[in-house]
Each structure stands twice: as structure tokens, then as C-alpha cells.
Design a protein around this motif. Sequence first.
Motif, PDB file in Angstrom:
ATOM      1  N   SER A  19      -9.927  -3.140   0.915  1.00  9.25           N
ATOM      2  CA  SER A  19     -11.210  -3.916   1.584  1.00  9.25           C
ATOM      3  C   SER A  19     -10.859  -5.123   2.565  1.00  9.25           C
ATOM      4  O   SER A  19     -10.557  -4.564   3.749  1.00  9.25           O
ATOM      5  CB  SER A  19     -11.818  -4.745   0.238  1.00  9.25           C
ATOM      6  N   ARG A  56     -13.455  -6.172   7.348  1.00 14.29           N
ATOM      7  CA  ARG A  56     -12.531  -5.197   6.978  1.00 14.29           C
ATOM      8  C   ARG A  56     -10.929  -5.334   7.430  1.00 14.29           C
ATOM      9  O   ARG A  56     -10.706  -6.124   8.549  1.00 14.29           O
ATOM     10  CB  ARG A  56     -12.717  -3.880   7.452  1.00 14.29           C
ATOM     11  N   ALA A  88     -15.229  -2.042   0.533  1.00 17.89           N
ATOM     12  CA  ALA A  88     -14.143  -0.887  -0.060  1.00 17.89           C
ATOM     13  C   ALA A  88     -14.878   0.315  -0.434  1.00 17.89           C
ATOM     14  O   ALA A  88     -14.241   1.360  -0.442  1.00 17.89           O
ATOM     15  CB  ALA A  88     -13.490  -1.773  -1.511  1.00 17.89           C
ATOM     16  N   ASP A 110     -14.601  -6.854  -4.907  1.00 19.50           N
ATOM     17  CA  ASP A 110     -14.675  -5.463  -4.213  1.00 19.50           C
ATOM     18  C   ASP A 110     -14.018  -4.464  -4.670  1.00 19.50           C
ATOM     19  O   ASP A 110     -14.252  -3.339  -4.726  1.00 19.50           O
ATOM     20  CB  ASP A 110     -14.751  -5.814  -2.922  1.00 19.50           C
TER      21      ASP A 110
END
Length: 336
Positions: A19, A56, A88, A110
Motif C-alpha cells: 500500500s 501509493r 492495497a 489497509d
Amino acid sequence: MIQYPTLDEHAVIGVTAPSSGLPERMHHYLDDIRKRFEDSYEIIIKPSVLTQDKVRSTDSNIRAKELNELFTDDQTSLIIPPFGGELALEIINKIEYDQLKPKWLLGYSDISTVLLAITLKTGIATAHGTNIVDLRGRYSDETTAMWSKVLNTKVNEEVVQYSSEFYQSKWNHSQPSESIFNLDTQTEWKSVNAEAVTIEGRLLGGCVDVINHLIGTPYGDVKAFREKYIKDEPVIWYLENCEVSTVEFRRILVQMQYAGWFDNCSGILFGRTPVTTDTNSYTIKDVYQDTADDLQIPIIYDIDCGHMPPQITFINGAYGIVEYSDGKGKVTQKFI
């Protein structure tokens, strides 16, 4: 049957960022992490950990490639992302599920999207708990430190964890303690209707903000998981809310119910949530009460799980026995 990974002594930990990665101002965390683990584990840092742009760490293909590599090599025993993030979900369809070797993946937020998808698709147990950035301190509090003992549990053995004494009410990243967290508030688990509760079943869960996006996809087929890996055994869901409003929280839980995720559910554990505002007087406690009324199952809340640490390490797929009374909790997990 559930496949439980094994953690060898002096195992190799692979650090990758499915992630979010570390922005440059946090790169020094890696020095602390290496120092913390130098006497117990070898650390391998993948390139994605060192990059971060537009929420990201890097492109989804690269993120998935790194994760697949760590899951299939002959060296790594444990994979721990630096922390969670936002997207993710973008790599879920790029994981090579049929090639994964049984290895521990540990994380939350995440990352719980990846954890749950892997367990549902493969029957490989995954670990919902601390991330590696929060293990960079000189030591860990008793609750957080249990991650190692839990992941060292062998097949047909069991491990017991207890509710914490204190939790962290808010993050102060600029002033971490020697154990990273500032545990400033007394922990008190609660149950709807204030009753003592004991729940048994297979554990599944994660952060509701993100795992709900698996519903209706091939990666969130809870019914198929039940039929293939746990037969007719009940499920205990452990869930935590990072930042969704009370009404969105309720909508997510109703959707999970409609999707069959709560079929044969013996109870739900809700982690502490930083969401304290109501929506037109509709509160978090109303969410818990409405869910209990709908499903007619016991609900325990404000447990040690999620974004208000410390965290109990919950194993997706393990057989759990959760006992609550008088503000305290006990979680027994059996690797059967």
C-alpha cells in the motif's frame, strides 16, 4: 483445513509496501528497525518501501511483484509491510494465490484487505496486528510484543492473549515513547447489554473501511471459504473502524450481512475507534446495538484492535475462544 505458517528461529523478515511506502523523511526508521531486529531476525527491504507518491508506494504491478516474490522465495519466513495506506485493493487481482507458500503476513489497516483476501482464497492463515514501523522502539509493550509468540505457535498448539492495561488515545508521531506508543488511557472492553460473554469460532476480520470492498468479488467469497476450509464451524468477526462515519459504518455492516458474511456468525468483536462524532445523534454505540439486534449475537467492543494501539494479534483462520467480563478480555487461539 487451515494452513498455518511456521516461523523459524532467526527467520528472515521481508519488508515490502503493498500500500504505502516511507517518504524520505521517514527513511531513518529503517535504521531503527534493523537495530531492533539485529539479534533476532534478518531484514530484507524491498525497493517499494523507500518510495511514496500520490498515496501509493509505487505502481500496483511492482507492489504485487514484490509481494509474490517474498511469498514464493525459499528464504523469507515472515512478511511485514511498513504500515497501511489507501490502495492495497489495487494489487488484489495481481497476487498469485495458487503459487503462495504458507508464510506469515502481518499488518493491519489497509493491509487487512490483503490479509483477508489471501486467507479466503487459499486457506493460509494471516496475522492482523502491528506493522514494522511500530516495532522500531527500544522495546514493545506487553500486548504488542505478543506478535512474536503468536507467530511462533505451532500446529495443534494454542496461544493466549489478554486485554491491555492501557491504550493510546491519540497519535503524537513527533514524540514517540521508547515503545513508540503513548499509552495514556485505561483499557476497558465492553459488551452490548453489559453482559459477560464467551464466543467461539474461526476468526476473520480487518478494517471495515477497506475489507468491505472485497464483497461481491472473487477475493471476498466467504461462503466458498467456509465450505472448503472450515466446513460448518461458526465465525467470529473482529472488525475495526478507522475513519468512516457512523452511518457509513452501519451501511457497511448491513452490506456484509446481506452478502452472507455474517451467516453462522457466533459474535463480533469491534476494535476501539477514533471516530467519536455522531451523525444526527446516531452514535457508534447505536451501530453496535443495531447490529446486535439484527443478528441476535453477542457483541464485544473497544477491544485491542486497530488504529488506537496496542493490538492483540488476531490470526485469520485460527479457532478462537474469546472471553469477556468486567471490562477485561481473554483471547485463546488454537492452530487447528
